[in-house]
Motif scaffolding. Structure first.
Motif, mmCIF file in Angstrom:
data_model
loop_
_atom_site.group_PDB
_atom_site.id
_atom_site.type_symbol
_atom_site.label_atom_id
_atom_site.label_comp_id
_atom_site.label_asym_id
_atom_site.label_seq_id
_atom_site.Cartn_x
_atom_site.Cartn_y
_atom_site.Cartn_z
ATOM 1 N N SER A 17 -31.991 -49.207 -42.972
ATOM 2 C CA SER A 17 -31.618 -48.679 -41.658
ATOM 3 C C SER A 17 -30.537 -49.507 -40.973
ATOM 4 O O SER A 17 -30.050 -49.120 -39.914
ATOM 5 N N LYS A 18 -30.138 -50.624 -41.557
ATOM 6 C CA LYS A 18 -29.182 -51.515 -40.898
ATOM 7 C C LYS A 18 -28.365 -52.246 -41.948
ATOM 8 O O LYS A 18 -28.877 -52.611 -42.999
ATOM 9 N N LEU A 19 -27.083 -52.431 -41.683
ATOM 10 C CA LEU A 19 -26.218 -53.205 -42.557
ATOM 11 C C LEU A 19 -25.854 -54.520 -41.877
ATOM 12 O O LEU A 19 -25.800 -54.599 -40.648
ATOM 13 N N ASP A 28 -35.427 -40.070 -36.621
ATOM 14 C CA ASP A 28 -34.706 -40.741 -37.698
ATOM 15 C C ASP A 28 -34.341 -39.787 -38.833
ATOM 16 O O ASP A 28 -33.296 -39.950 -39.476
ATOM 17 N N TYR A 29 -35.182 -38.803 -39.081
ATOM 18 C CA TYR A 29 -34.875 -37.808 -40.116
ATOM 19 C C TYR A 29 -33.527 -37.149 -39.825
ATOM 20 O O TYR A 29 -32.675 -37.012 -40.710
ATOM 21 N N PHE A 30 -33.346 -36.744 -38.585
ATOM 22 C CA PHE A 30 -32.096 -36.069 -38.207
ATOM 23 C C PHE A 30 -30.929 -37.051 -38.126
ATOM 24 O O PHE A 30 -29.802 -36.725 -38.501
ATOM 25 N N HIS A 31 -31.206 -38.261 -37.625
ATOM 26 C CA HIS A 31 -30.139 -39.257 -37.509
ATOM 27 C C HIS A 31 -29.602 -39.617 -38.896
ATOM 28 O O HIS A 31 -28.385 -39.724 -39.105
ATOM 29 N N GLN A 81 -32.411 -29.486 -32.278
ATOM 30 C CA GLN A 81 -32.901 -29.021 -30.981
ATOM 31 C C GLN A 81 -34.219 -28.260 -31.117
ATOM 32 O O GLN A 81 -35.087 -28.338 -30.252
ATOM 33 N N LYS A 82 -34.392 -27.584 -32.246
ATOM 34 C CA LYS A 82 -35.595 -26.761 -32.435
ATOM 35 C C LYS A 82 -36.757 -27.534 -33.048
ATOM 36 O O LYS A 82 -37.924 -27.262 -32.735
ATOM 37 N N ASP A 83 -36.449 -28.515 -33.931
ATOM 38 C CA ASP A 83 -37.513 -29.034 -34.783
ATOM 39 C C ASP A 83 -37.724 -30.541 -34.700
ATOM 40 O O ASP A 83 -38.471 -31.100 -35.491
ATOM 41 N N VAL A 84 -37.083 -31.224 -33.767
ATOM 42 C CA VAL A 84 -37.344 -32.659 -33.643
ATOM 43 C C VAL A 84 -38.670 -32.876 -32.917
ATOM 44 O O VAL A 84 -39.012 -32.138 -31.985
ATOM 45 N N TYR A 85 -39.395 -33.872 -33.369
ATOM 46 C CA TYR A 85 -40.695 -34.179 -32.757
ATOM 47 C C TYR A 85 -40.620 -35.529 -32.063
ATOM 48 O O TYR A 85 -40.212 -36.533 -32.662
ATOM 49 N N VAL A 86 -41.013 -35.553 -30.790
ATOM 50 C CA VAL A 86 -41.032 -36.794 -30.015
ATOM 51 C C VAL A 86 -42.447 -37.021 -29.497
ATOM 52 O O VAL A 86 -42.933 -36.257 -28.660
ATOM 53 N N PRO A 87 -43.131 -38.030 -29.984
ATOM 54 C CA PRO A 87 -44.491 -38.306 -29.496
ATOM 55 C C PRO A 87 -44.468 -38.985 -28.133
ATOM 56 O O PRO A 87 -43.407 -39.367 -27.628
#
Length: 670
Positions: A279-281, A531-534, A569-575
Motif C-alpha cells: 500500500s506504500k512505496l 481501498d478496493y476502489f482506490h 458511488q453505488k457499491d462502496v461500504y463505509v462502516p
C-alpha cells in the motif's frame, strides 16, 4: 475562451519582484489583529505561512488532519533544499538556478514566478540557519553543498538524509511560538471539506473534527490552501497514505481553476514494488545519485539469472554492466533530471534487463562500490596513509558513506533486509510529486478572490518536471517570503470589514452540503471497501496515465474511471458513524475526490499532444526516445474550470507562456 490574468508585473525580469513589492498595499500593524486568515495544511508551505502571518500580527487559524504539524509529509523530503549562494564557487548564480529550473521543467513554467523563487532562495537558508536547522557543514564550519539532478553545480543544502524533517522542525518552532503568543490557533485532527464563498470571495471553510466527527464552521477574511500534492491518486506512491487532494479539489469545484493536472513526477530512486498487497512505496533520496552509479546487466541472460536468484549483482563483471545513464547522457551522467532518469530505467526494464523478481521484473541497481573505493582512497590520503590496503580503503569508504547517508542506508536495509554497503540498492521509478495544482497568479491567488494557494498545492514554479531539492525551496519561499507581501496587498481592503459571521446562508449551505455527502456514504449499504476502489483507480492511473501515455490508453482511462466512479458511488461500504473517529469515512471522502481528479488528469494528458517533462506521450518522441515538445501549439498552462459533476464537461483555459530572458531549446543533457 477566458483570458487568465497572471498579474505578472511590468519591467525587467530581475527587477519585477523588488519593484512589485515596493508598490504593494500594506496593512498597518495596528490593523492586522482585526483580520483573520485560515491556513489549511501545516507542512513547510503552511507552517511557514501561518508562522509568518502570525508574527506580522494577523489572527491565524491553522488546520491539519494529522495529530501534530510535525507529521506533515514535508518530513519525508530527504535530500536537500536548493539555494543560489555559490558557496562552492563553481559558477552558480540566481540566474543559473532560474535557468536550470525553467529548463528542468521543460520550458512549461512561468518565467516571472521562477525567477522570484531563485531570488529568495538564499534568504531561505539564512532564515533556517537562524532557526537552528542543523545543515551539514564542511570541516571549517561553512555550510556544505551537494549536487542534485538537472544541474552542473553544487547548490543543495542538506541535513544528512532528513532535510525535510529538520526544516519542518524549524518552521514548527516558529509556528509554535505564534501559537504560544495566541496569534495562531491550531486545529489538529481537523480536515477541510468545503470552501465557503460570500459575495464571490473566500470567507471560510467547513471542517470536520476527525476525533469527534463534529462539523465546524470557520470564517476568515482570506483562506490559504497549503495541503500538498495529489500523487495518491495512483494509490501506490511515495506520499504518506493520508496525503490527499480534497482541499485543493474543493476550491476547484468552487471556481478555482486546476492547472496542468497531467504533470506528475515519477521519481527514479524508489524501492521497487514487492507485491500486489503493498500500500506504500518508499523513496530513496535523489542525493544518493551523487555517489551511486545506476546500472543493469548488459546481457539479458544475466538479468534473468539475477531475477531467478542464480546470480548476485556483485558477481557481474564491470565490463558486463550497462551504466546506461552515463552511456546516454555523458554530460550529466547519473545526475540527469528525474523524468529523464525514470524513462531511461523504464526503457531498460521494458527491454528485458530489469533485475527485480517482482510481477513486472522492474528494477535497476544503484551501486556505491565505486564511491566506496574513491572516497576510501581520498580519506586515507588525507590521513597521511598513502599506501592503504584494500581493506583499509573499503572501511574508510564505507565510513564516509555512513556519515553522508547513514540513515538512508539503515532505512533501506530495514525494509529490504539487504546491506547496501555490500550489495547495490534495487530501485525503480514511482509516483512522487505533482507539478500540477490549483492555478494561481503572481500573487499566489487563485481565480477565487481571497483564496490563496501555496507550495505543492499550486502549479506555479516547476513546469512539467521539478528539479530535485526544489520542493522544499518553493514551500518555504511561498510561506516566508511571498505570501506575507501578496496576501497583505489583498487584505488591505478588509480592515473595515469586521468579523466574518458564520451564521450566513452561505455557511449553512456549505455545512449541509458536507453533511449530505457524509450521510450518503454512510447509508450506502455497499459491498466493497474504499481501498478496493482506490486500488482499482490506481491501477488504471499507473497503467494508462502513468510514466508513459498514449491516445488510446488515455481514452480508455477516461471511460474506465467514469465507470469505476459510478460503481464506487453505488457499491462502496463505509462502516461506523459520522459522529466518531472514523478513518474509513475520512478515506471515502478523499477517494471520491481522487476519482474526479483522475479523470481530469487523463483528459488533460489527452489534449496535450506533445511530450514534455513528466508528461510523456509515446506518439511524441524522437528516434532516441527523448521528449518531443510542440512549442507552437502547447506552450501554455492548461487551466481547467469545473463545470458540474460530469468531469468531461470541464472547460480548458490557456495561459500562454511568454519568455523574455530564456531562449527555448530542446533539452539536452548529453
Amino acid at each position: 475562451m477566458t483570458k487568465l490574468d497572471s498579474k505578472i508585473p511590468e519591467g525587467p525580469l530581475a527587477q519585477k519582484w523588488t519593484r512589485y513589492k515596493d508598490h504593494l498595499k500594506l496593512v498597518a500593524p495596528n490593523n492586522r489583529p482585526k483580520i483573520d486568515v485560515i491556513v489549511v495544511g501545516t507542512g513547510l508551505a503552511g507552517a511557514s505561512a501561518a508562522a509568518s502571518l502570525g508574527e506580522m500580527g494577523y489572527n491565524v487559524k491553522a488546520f491539519c488532519f494529522q495529530d501534530s504539524p510535525r507529521r506533515a509529509h514535508s518530513i519525508a523530503a530527504q535530500g536537500g533544499i536548493n539555494a543560489a549562494k555559490n558557496y562552492q564557487n563553481d559558477g552558480d548564480s540566481v540566474y543559473r538556478l532560474f535557468y536550470d529550473t525553467i529548463k528542468g521543467g521543460d520550458y512549461r513554467s512561468r518565467e516571472a514566478n521562477v525567477h522570484r523563487l531563485a531570488e529568495v532562495s538564499g534568504n531561505i537558508i539564512d532564515q533556517c540557519v537562524a532557526q537552528g536547522v542543523p545543515f551539514a557543514r564542511e570541516y571549517g564550519g561553512l555550510l556544505d553543498n551537494r549536487s542534485f539532478g538537472g544541474t552542473q553545480v553544487q547548490r543543495t543544502f542538506y541535513a544528512a538524509g532528513q532535510t525535510g524533517q529538520q526544516l519542518l522542525l524549524g518552521a514548527y518552532s516558529a509556528l509554535s511560538r505564534q501559537i504560544g503568543l495566541g496569534r495562531v490557533k491550531m486545529y489538529n485532527r481537523h480536515e477541510m471539506l468545503e470552501l465557503v464563498k460570500v459575495d464571490g470571495k473566500a470567507r471560510g471553510i467547513i471542517a470536520r473534527n476527525l476525533v469527534t466527527g463534529a462539523i465546524e464552521r470557520h470564517s476568515a477574511h482570506a483562506v490559504v490552501i497549503a495541503s500538498g500534492g495529489y500523487g495518491n491518486v495512483f494509490f501506490l506512491s511515495t506520499n504518506a497514505m493520508g496525503s490527499n487532494v480534497t482541499a485543493a479539489w474543493k476550491v476547484h469545484k468552487q471556481g478555482a481553476y486546476f492547472a496542468n493536472p497531467c504533470y506528475v513526477q515519477i521519481h527514479p530512486t524508489c524501492i521497487p514494488v514487492h507485491g500486489t498487497n503493498q500500500s506504500k512505496l518508499t523513496l530513496m533520496s535523489e542525493s544518493l545519485r551523487n555517489s551511486g552509479r545506476i546500472w543493469v546487466p548488459k546481457k539479458k541472460e544475466d538479468a534473468e539469472a539475477i531475477r531467478a536468484g542464480k546470480l548476485k549483482p556483485t558477481q557481474i563483471k564491470e565490463e558486463d554492466r550497462d551504466y546506461y545513464l552515463e552511456r546516454r547522457y555523458p554530460a550529466f551522467g547519473n545526475l540527469v533530471p528525474r523524468d529523464v532518469a525514470s524513462r531511461a530505467a523504464k526503457e531498460r526494464c521494458d527491454a528485458g534487463f530489469g533485475i527485480e523478481a517482482n510481477d513486472t521484473n522492474e528494477g535497476v541497481y544503484l551501486d556505491f562500490s565505486t564511491e566506496i573505493q574513491t572516497k576510501g582512497k581520498q580519506t586515507a590520503y588525507a590521513k597521511g596513509n598513502h599506501n592503504p590496503t584494500a581493506e583499509e580503503i573499503t572501511a574508510l569508504g564505507k565510513k564516509w558513506l555512513e556519515e553522508k547517508y547513514g540513515n538512508l542506508f539503515t532505512m533501506y536495509q530495514k525494509i529490504t533486509d539487504e546491506n547496501p554497503y555490500e550489495t547495490p540498492m534495487k530501485i525503480y521509478p514511482a509516483v512522487h510529486y505533482t507539478m500540477g495544482g490549483v492555478w494561481v497568479d503572481y500573487n499566489l491567488q487563485s481565480t477565487i478572490p481571497g483564496c490563496f494557494v501555496a507550495g505543492e498545492a499550486n502549479f506555479s514554479d516547476h513546469g512539467a518536471n521539478r528539479l530535485g531539492a526544489s520542493a522544499l525551496m518553493q514551500g518555504l519561499a511561498d510561506g516566508y517570503f511571498v505570501l506575507p507581501y501578496t496576501i497583505s496587498n489583498y487584505l488591505a481592503d478588509d480592515i473595515r470589514t469586521g468579523k466574518i459571521s458564520t451564521d450566513s446562508p452561505e455557511f449553512a449551505e456549505a455545512e449541509n452540503k458536507v453533511k449530505s455527502a457524509i450521510d450518503k456514504f454512510l447509508k450506502n449499504n455497499g459491498t466493497k471497501s474504499v481501498d478496493y476502489f482506490h486500488k482499482k483507480l490506481g491501477h488504471i492511473m499507473w497503467n494508462k496515465v502513468g510514466m508513459a501515455r498514449k491516445e488510446q490508453g488515455l481514452k480508455e482511462a477516461i471511460q474506465e474511471i467514469a465507470k469505476l466512479r459510478e460503481e464506487f458511488q453505488k457499491d462502496v461500504y463505509v462502516p461506523g458513524e459520522a459522529n466518531e473517529l472514523n478513518p474509513e469515512l475520512e478515506k471515502v471522502l478523499r477517494v471520491a475526490d481522487f476519482m474526479e481528479l483522475g479523470q481530469l488528469m487523463a483528459q488533460d494528458a489527452l489534449q496535450r499532444k506533445e511530450s514534455c517533462g513528466g508528461h510523456f506521450r509515446e506518439e511524441y518522441q524522437d528516434a532516441e526516445g527523448e521528449t518531443l515538445r510542440d512549442d507552437t501549439n502547447f506552450k501554455f498552462v492548461g487551466a481547467w474550470e469545473y463545470n458540474g459533476s460530469d468531469i468531461s464537461t470541464e472547460v480548458l483555459h490557456k495561459e500562454e507562456l511568454v519568455y523574455e530572458e530564456i531562449k527555448i531549446a530542446a533539452r539536452n543533457y548529453k
